[in-house]
Motif scaffolding. Structure first.
Motif, PDB file in Angstrom:
ATOM      1  N   CYS A 182      64.080  11.124  45.366  1.00 16.99           N
ATOM      2  CA  CYS A 182      65.472  11.468  45.091  1.00 16.99           C
ATOM      3  C   CYS A 182      65.816  11.213  43.625  1.00 16.99           C
ATOM      4  N   ASP A 183      66.883  11.873  43.192  1.00 14.67           N
ATOM      5  CA  ASP A 183      67.421  11.679  41.848  1.00 14.67           C
ATOM      6  C   ASP A 183      68.705  10.867  41.941  1.00 14.67           C
ATOM      7  N   GLY A 184      69.137  10.372  40.804  1.00 13.90           N
ATOM      8  CA  GLY A 184      70.368   9.591  40.756  1.00 13.90           C
ATOM      9  C   GLY A 184      70.135   8.248  40.106  1.00 13.90           C
ATOM     10  N   TRP A 185      71.239   7.633  39.664  1.00 19.41           N
ATOM     11  CA  TRP A 185      71.108   6.381  38.931  1.00 19.41           C
ATOM     12  C   TRP A 185      70.627   5.244  39.822  1.00 19.41           C
ATOM     13  N   VAL A 186      70.926   5.298  41.126  1.00 21.12           N
ATOM     14  CA  VAL A 186      70.465   4.236  42.022  1.00 21.12           C
ATOM     15  C   VAL A 186      68.948   4.238  42.124  1.00 21.12           C
ATOM     16  N   PHE A 187      68.382   5.407  42.340  1.00 20.23           N
ATOM     17  CA  PHE A 187      66.924   5.493  42.456  1.00 20.23           C
ATOM     18  C   PHE A 187      66.248   5.270  41.108  1.00 20.23           C
ATOM     19  N   ASP A 188      66.949   5.566  40.019  1.00 18.59           N
ATOM     20  CA  ASP A 188      66.400   5.234  38.699  1.00 18.59           C
ATOM     21  C   ASP A 188      66.281   3.725  38.528  1.00 18.59           C
ATOM     22  N   ARG A 189      67.292   2.979  39.002  1.00 17.71           N
ATOM     23  CA  ARG A 189      67.222   1.516  38.909  1.00 17.71           C
ATOM     24  C   ARG A 189      66.081   0.977  39.774  1.00 17.71           C
ATOM     25  N   ILE A 190      65.900   1.558  40.949  1.00 13.26           N
ATOM     26  CA  ILE A 190      64.821   1.104  41.829  1.00 13.26           C
ATOM     27  C   ILE A 190      63.458   1.420  41.213  1.00 13.26           C
ATOM     28  N   GLN A 191      63.313   2.632  40.652  1.00 13.51           N
ATOM     29  CA  GLN A 191      62.051   2.977  40.008  1.00 13.51           C
ATOM     30  C   GLN A 191      61.765   2.073  38.817  1.00 13.51           C
ATOM     31  N   GLU A 192      62.804   1.716  38.068  1.00  9.29           N
ATOM     32  CA  GLU A 192      62.613   0.825  36.933  1.00  9.29           C
ATOM     33  C   GLU A 192      62.110  -0.537  37.384  1.00  9.29           C
ATOM     34  N   SER A 193      62.662  -1.064  38.481  1.00  8.22           N
ATOM     35  CA  SER A 193      62.193  -2.347  38.996  1.00  8.22           C
ATOM     36  C   SER A 193      60.759  -2.262  39.486  1.00  8.22           C
ATOM     37  N   LEU A 194      60.416  -1.169  40.136  1.00 11.55           N
ATOM     38  CA  LEU A 194      59.045  -1.011  40.611  1.00 11.55           C
ATOM     39  C   LEU A 194      58.057  -0.883  39.451  1.00 11.55           C
ATOM     40  N   LYS A 195      58.470  -0.220  38.374  1.00 18.09           N
ATOM     41  CA  LYS A 195      57.596  -0.122  37.203  1.00 18.09           C
ATOM     42  C   LYS A 195      57.421  -1.474  36.525  1.00 18.09           C
ATOM     43  N   ILE A 196      58.499  -2.260  36.465  1.00 13.05           N
ATOM     44  CA  ILE A 196      58.394  -3.604  35.906  1.00 13.05           C
ATOM     45  C   ILE A 196      57.431  -4.450  36.740  1.00 13.05           C
ATOM     46  N   ALA A 197      57.527  -4.339  38.076  1.00 12.94           N
ATOM     47  CA  ALA A 197      56.603  -5.071  38.933  1.00 12.94           C
ATOM     48  C   ALA A 197      55.160  -4.627  38.721  1.00 12.94           C
ATOM     49  N   GLN A 198      54.963  -3.325  38.490  1.00 10.53           N
ATOM     50  CA  GLN A 198      53.612  -2.818  38.254  1.00 10.53           C
ATOM     51  C   GLN A 198      53.056  -3.311  36.930  1.00 10.53           C
ATOM     52  N   MET A 199      53.879  -3.333  35.866  1.00  8.84           N
ATOM     53  CA  MET A 199      53.406  -3.783  34.563  1.00  8.84           C
ATOM     54  C   MET A 199      53.155  -5.292  34.538  1.00  8.84           C
ATOM     55  N   GLN A 200      53.973  -6.050  35.239  1.00 12.26           N
ATOM     56  CA  GLN A 200      53.807  -7.497  35.270  1.00 12.26           C
ATOM     57  C   GLN A 200      52.887  -7.965  36.390  1.00 12.26           C
ATOM     58  N   MET A 201      52.392  -6.996  37.180  1.00 17.15           N
ATOM     59  CA  MET A 201      51.488  -7.292  38.305  1.00 17.15           C
ATOM     60  C   MET A 201      52.141  -8.254  39.299  1.00 17.15           C
ATOM     61  N   HIS A 202      53.405  -7.943  39.619  1.00 14.98           N
ATOM     62  CA  HIS A 202      54.134  -8.676  40.646  1.00 14.98           C
ATOM     63  C   HIS A 202      54.198  -7.822  41.917  1.00 14.98           C
ATOM     64  N   ALA A 203      54.518  -8.468  43.003  1.00 12.64           N
ATOM     65  CA  ALA A 203      54.746  -7.727  44.248  1.00 12.64           C
ATOM     66  C   ALA A 203      56.042  -6.935  44.132  1.00 12.64           C
ATOM     67  N   PRO A 204      56.046  -5.650  44.491  1.00 16.96           N
ATOM     68  CA  PRO A 204      57.262  -4.839  44.311  1.00 16.96           C
ATOM     69  C   PRO A 204      58.427  -5.331  45.151  1.00 16.96           C
ATOM     70  N   TRP A 205      58.172  -5.891  46.336  1.00 18.39           N
ATOM     71  CA  TRP A 205      59.279  -6.374  47.151  1.00 18.39           C
ATOM     72  C   TRP A 205      59.945  -7.609  46.540  1.00 18.39           C
ATOM     73  N   ASP A 206      59.177  -8.407  45.806  1.00 13.62           N
ATOM     74  CA  ASP A 206      59.798  -9.531  45.100  1.00 13.62           C
ATOM     75  C   ASP A 206      60.701  -9.032  43.965  1.00 13.62           C
ATOM     76  N   GLU A 207      60.277  -7.964  43.290  1.00 12.48           N
ATOM     77  CA  GLU A 207      61.101  -7.404  42.221  1.00 12.48           C
ATOM     78  C   GLU A 207      62.367  -6.778  42.790  1.00 12.48           C
ATOM     79  N   LEU A 208      62.269  -6.138  43.949  1.00 12.20           N
ATOM     80  CA  LEU A 208      63.461  -5.589  44.602  1.00 12.20           C
ATOM     81  C   LEU A 208      64.415  -6.705  45.021  1.00 12.20           C
TER      82      LEU A 208
END
Length: 290
Positions: A182-208
């Protein structure tokens, strides 16, 4: 003596307007992006739920003012504003409210209309306070609207994650693919958190979960809590996600109905006043005949 007061009011009004124009131009002027604050946002501690460092050096001078104003951090994080931007908006609104009566007073004095000096001073102070309060209430109203939109988007996100899990995708991949649909600012914020978790090698659910604590959306934290059991224990959670989405929709519907009932109850007051007005028109001819 009158000329001195006119000159004083003119100088004060011009200084207030000039300061407001300077702050607006300084905010709108392009500047070199600061690399340090961007890196600090990527590596902020997981245990903190406060807003990160200022996103730009242009607003560093307002840091002390923003601390004094005690801004609503969660509401600002939800609408993606910094405390410095909040302080700037409140300051500009107060300056506009402070300068407007002063300018009107100067214009009236130039036209030869004299009045006590305490009148424009009190009006300026009162209008400055009301303008600053209005800017604060506007931020809260935007945050409430954004919270409602975020909660509705989380319902969709829960269903999408459940569909991805049903399609035999892994927990991490399901979270990322559902956010990219989906598009929209909400999903952009979620994607940003998931990318941060991927770059920092954290669990995505902890970042959420951290994002949910930061912006005050516990429903998003439920997604992370449910997916944590799927990632760590291998549990089949797609039915749990769907039931949580249904319960969240029922909760949103209940909140909307309660809000509509509150607005409807406020309409009873003008209706009652109208009845009294009509009753006065009916009784008045009989009272005049007595």
């Amino acid at each position: 003596m009158l000329l001195n007061w006119q000159l004083t009011l003119a100088v004060c009004g011009g200084a207030g307007v000039g300061l407001g124009i300077f702050l607006v131009v300084r905010e709108l002027a392009p500047a070199t992006p600061a690399l340090g604050p961007a890196l600090r946002r990527l590596h902020q501690p997981a245990e903190t739920g406060r807003v990160a460092a200022p996103a730009s050096r242009r607003l560093d001078s307002l840091t002390g003012l923003s601390r004094w104003l005690r801004p609503p951090h969660r509401q600002l994080a939800l609408i993606n504003q910094t405390p410095e931007q909040y302080a700037l908006s409140v300051l500009l609104s107060a300056l506009i409210g402070l300068a407007t009566p002063a300018l009107l007073a100067v214009m009236l004095l130039v036209l030869g209309i004299s009045f006590p000096l305490v009148v424009p001073v009190l009006v300026s102070l009162g209008l400055a306070f009301m303008a600053g309060l209005l800017a604060h209430r506007t931020v809260l109203a935007k945050a409430d609207a954004a919270r409602d939109e975020f909660r509705q988007a989380v319902c969709t996100y829960l269903d999408l994650v459940a569909l991805q899990l049903s399609a035999a995708h892994g927990p991490v991949q399901s979270l990322e693919r559902a956010a990219a649909v989906c598009d929209g600012w909400v999903f952009d914020r979620i994607q940003e958190s998931l990318k941060i978790a991927q770059m920092q090698m954290h669990a995505p659910w902890d970042e959420l979960r951290d994002l949910a604590d930061k912006i005050g959306i516990p429903e998003l934290g439920d997604v992370g809590a449910i997916m944590r059991s799927s990632g760590s224990e291998g549990a089949q959670v797609h039915e749990t996600l769907r039931s949580r989405a249904d319960s969240l929709r029922d909760q949103i519907r209940t909140d909307n109905l309660a809000r509509a009932e509150a607005v409807t109850s406020k309409l009873d007051i003008p209706a009652a006043l109208l009845v009294f007005v009509l009753l006065g028109f009916v009784i008045y001819p009989f009272i005049t005949r007595i």
